[in-house]
Scaffold this motif. Structure first.
Motif, PDB file in Angstrom:
ATOM      1  N   ASP A  43       1.106  -1.263   0.292  1.00 32.52           N
ATOM      2  CA  ASP A  43       0.239   0.013  -0.275  1.00 32.52           C
ATOM      3  C   ASP A  43       0.834   1.182  -0.183  1.00 32.52           C
ATOM      4  OD1 ASP A  43      -2.804  -1.532  -0.140  1.00 32.52           O
ATOM      5  OD2 ASP A  43      -2.320  -1.633   1.763  1.00 32.52           O
ATOM      6  N   PHE A  44       0.250   2.615  -0.883  1.00 36.90           N
ATOM      7  CA  PHE A  44       1.145   3.417  -0.454  1.00 36.90           C
ATOM      8  C   PHE A  44       2.012   3.785   1.002  1.00 36.90           C
ATOM      9  CE2 PHE A  44       1.830   7.727  -0.413  1.00 36.90           C
ATOM     10  CZ  PHE A  44       1.980   8.469  -1.177  1.00 36.90           C
ATOM     11  N   ASN A  45       2.910   4.181   0.934  1.00 34.32           N
ATOM     12  CA  ASN A  45       4.103   4.616   2.099  1.00 34.32           C
ATOM     13  C   ASN A  45       4.416   3.596   3.360  1.00 34.32           C
ATOM     14  OD1 ASN A  45       5.075   6.909   3.846  1.00 34.32           O
ATOM     15  ND2 ASN A  45       3.551   7.255   5.061  1.00 34.32           N
ATOM     16  N   LYS A  46       3.726   2.126   2.326  1.00 26.56           N
ATOM     17  CA  LYS A  46       3.587   0.831   3.398  1.00 26.56           C
ATOM     18  C   LYS A  46       4.366   0.179   3.233  1.00 26.56           C
ATOM     19  CE  LYS A  46      -0.003   2.353   5.996  1.00 26.56           C
ATOM     20  NZ  LYS A  46       0.175   2.828   7.792  1.00 26.56           N
ATOM     21  N   LEU A  94       3.526   9.415 -10.810  1.00 20.99           N
ATOM     22  CA  LEU A  94       5.214   9.034  -9.874  1.00 20.99           C
ATOM     23  C   LEU A  94       5.144   7.512 -10.021  1.00 20.99           C
ATOM     24  CD1 LEU A  94       5.725  12.192  -7.456  1.00 20.99           C
ATOM     25  CD2 LEU A  94       6.524  11.523  -9.771  1.00 20.99           C
ATOM     26  N   ALA A  95       3.470   6.604  -9.976  1.00 21.82           N
ATOM     27  CA  ALA A  95       3.931   5.402  -9.107  1.00 21.82           C
ATOM     28  C   ALA A  95       5.323   4.469 -10.121  1.00 21.82           C
ATOM     29  CB  ALA A  95       2.796   5.109  -9.843  1.00 21.82           C
ATOM     30  N   PRO A  96       5.727   4.418 -11.078  1.00 21.95           N
ATOM     31  CA  PRO A  96       6.545   3.284 -12.194  1.00 21.95           C
ATOM     32  C   PRO A  96       7.615   4.365 -10.936  1.00 21.95           C
ATOM     33  CG  PRO A  96       5.505   4.872 -13.622  1.00 21.95           C
ATOM     34  CD  PRO A  96       4.735   5.828 -12.215  1.00 21.95           C
ATOM     35  N   ASP A  97       7.861   5.229 -10.043  1.00 26.58           N
ATOM     36  CA  ASP A  97       9.474   5.803  -9.384  1.00 26.58           C
ATOM     37  C   ASP A  97       9.391   4.407  -8.632  1.00 26.58           C
ATOM     38  OD1 ASP A  97       9.912   7.169 -12.012  1.00 26.58           O
ATOM     39  OD2 ASP A  97       9.399   8.990  -9.610  1.00 26.58           O
ATOM     40  N   ARG A  98       8.043   4.049  -7.959  1.00 29.29           N
ATOM     41  CA  ARG A  98       7.566   3.458  -7.185  1.00 29.29           C
ATOM     42  C   ARG A  98       8.112   1.693  -7.721  1.00 29.29           C
ATOM     43  NH1 ARG A  98       4.251   6.971  -6.566  1.00 29.29           N
ATOM     44  NH2 ARG A  98       1.487   5.774  -7.022  1.00 29.29           N
ATOM     45  N   PRO A 108      -1.524  -9.449  -0.412  1.00 25.11           N
ATOM     46  CA  PRO A 108      -1.935 -10.777  -0.705  1.00 25.11           C
ATOM     47  C   PRO A 108      -1.081 -10.219  -2.026  1.00 25.11           C
ATOM     48  CG  PRO A 108      -4.057  -9.813   0.964  1.00 25.11           C
ATOM     49  CD  PRO A 108      -2.694  -8.120   0.552  1.00 25.11           C
ATOM     50  N   ALA A 109      -1.188  -9.385  -3.101  1.00 24.67           N
ATOM     51  CA  ALA A 109      -1.748  -9.565  -4.459  1.00 24.67           C
ATOM     52  C   ALA A 109       0.247  -9.662  -4.665  1.00 24.67           C
ATOM     53  CB  ALA A 109      -2.373  -8.394  -5.109  1.00 24.67           C
TER      54      ALA A 109
END
Length: 231
Positions: A105-108, A210-214, A113-114
């Motif tokens: 999850d974001f920031n976790k 910015l999702a691809p950076d994570r 499960p996925a």
């Protein structure tokens, strides 16, 4: 003189009858004389001399008669063992990139499960490399939201979470798998999100951009060693 010639002819005729089973044309032979010491059955006179025929020559001497030389039997040479030499090691390098949003999850830094399903699929791919030696490096990245120090710590926690999961699936590879965090370094989005400011109003849009950076990257180096018979 005539009597002597007749006697000689009788001896010759007798020798001819002995040679009915001749094994060599160089001597007068008789099958009844065959023995281990005289395998050709050569007829001998009272002094043990072999009766030679007209075709006799020194190179035709047989066992049991003068001039015979026992042939030298060549020693049996055992075949050389096949030496198996290693081929030059074949180095396989492969990189897998997993979206952090699919794992966490974001920031976790706790696997979803996925996320476990995604890592299970990764384990299957890793096993296809079949390395006899090798290593795997799990590298965690974050986006630029937040402080640099916080992002560095978060990327390390995520990388270690993935490492621990992989080790749980392959305990024997524990020493070969390492983890490191690189925080917000090496962003893959470049400057595409620079026009979005980090504010309460635009935060969701910035997070999405910015999702691809994570991401979490797994760099695998496998050394496959094959063997072939040496020449």
């Amino acid at each position: 003189m005539i009597k002597q010639s007749i006697a000689s002819l009788v001896v010759v005729a007798a020798m001819a009858s002995f040679s009915a089973q001749a094994a060599t044309v160089a001597y007068w032979t008789n099958g009844t004389n065959v023995s281990e010491a005289n395998p050709e059955g050569v007829v001998k006179n009272g002094r043990g001399e072999c009766w030679q025929s007209g075709s006799w020559s020194a190179d035709k001497a047989v066992k049991g008669c003068p001039g015979y030389v026992e042939p030298v039997v060549a020693p049996v040479v055992a075949p050389k063992p096949v030496v198996v030499a290693p081929k030059p090691a074949v180095v396989n390098k492969k990189q897998f990139t997993l979206k952090s949003d699919a794992l966490f999850d974001f920031n976790k830094a706790t696997l979803k499960p996925a996320g476990k399903d995604a890592l299970d699929a990764l384990v299957v791919e890793l096993k296809t490399l079949k390395p006899s030696e090798g290593s795997a490096v799990v590298i965690g990245y974050t986006d630029r939201i937040g402080s640099e120090a916080y992002n560095q710590a978060l990327s390390e926690r995520r990388a270690n979470t993935v490492r621990e999961y992989l080790i749980a699936q392959a305990p024997d590879a524990a020493a070969l798998i390492t983890a490191e965090g690189r925080g917000e370094a090496n962003p893959v989005t470049g400057d595409t999100c620079n026009n979005i400011k980090d504010s309460k109003k635009t935060r969701a849009k910035l997070v999405e951009c910015l999702a691809p950076d994570r991401r979490v990257e797994v760099e695998v180096t496998g050394v496959v060693v094959e063997t072939v018979p040496a020449k």
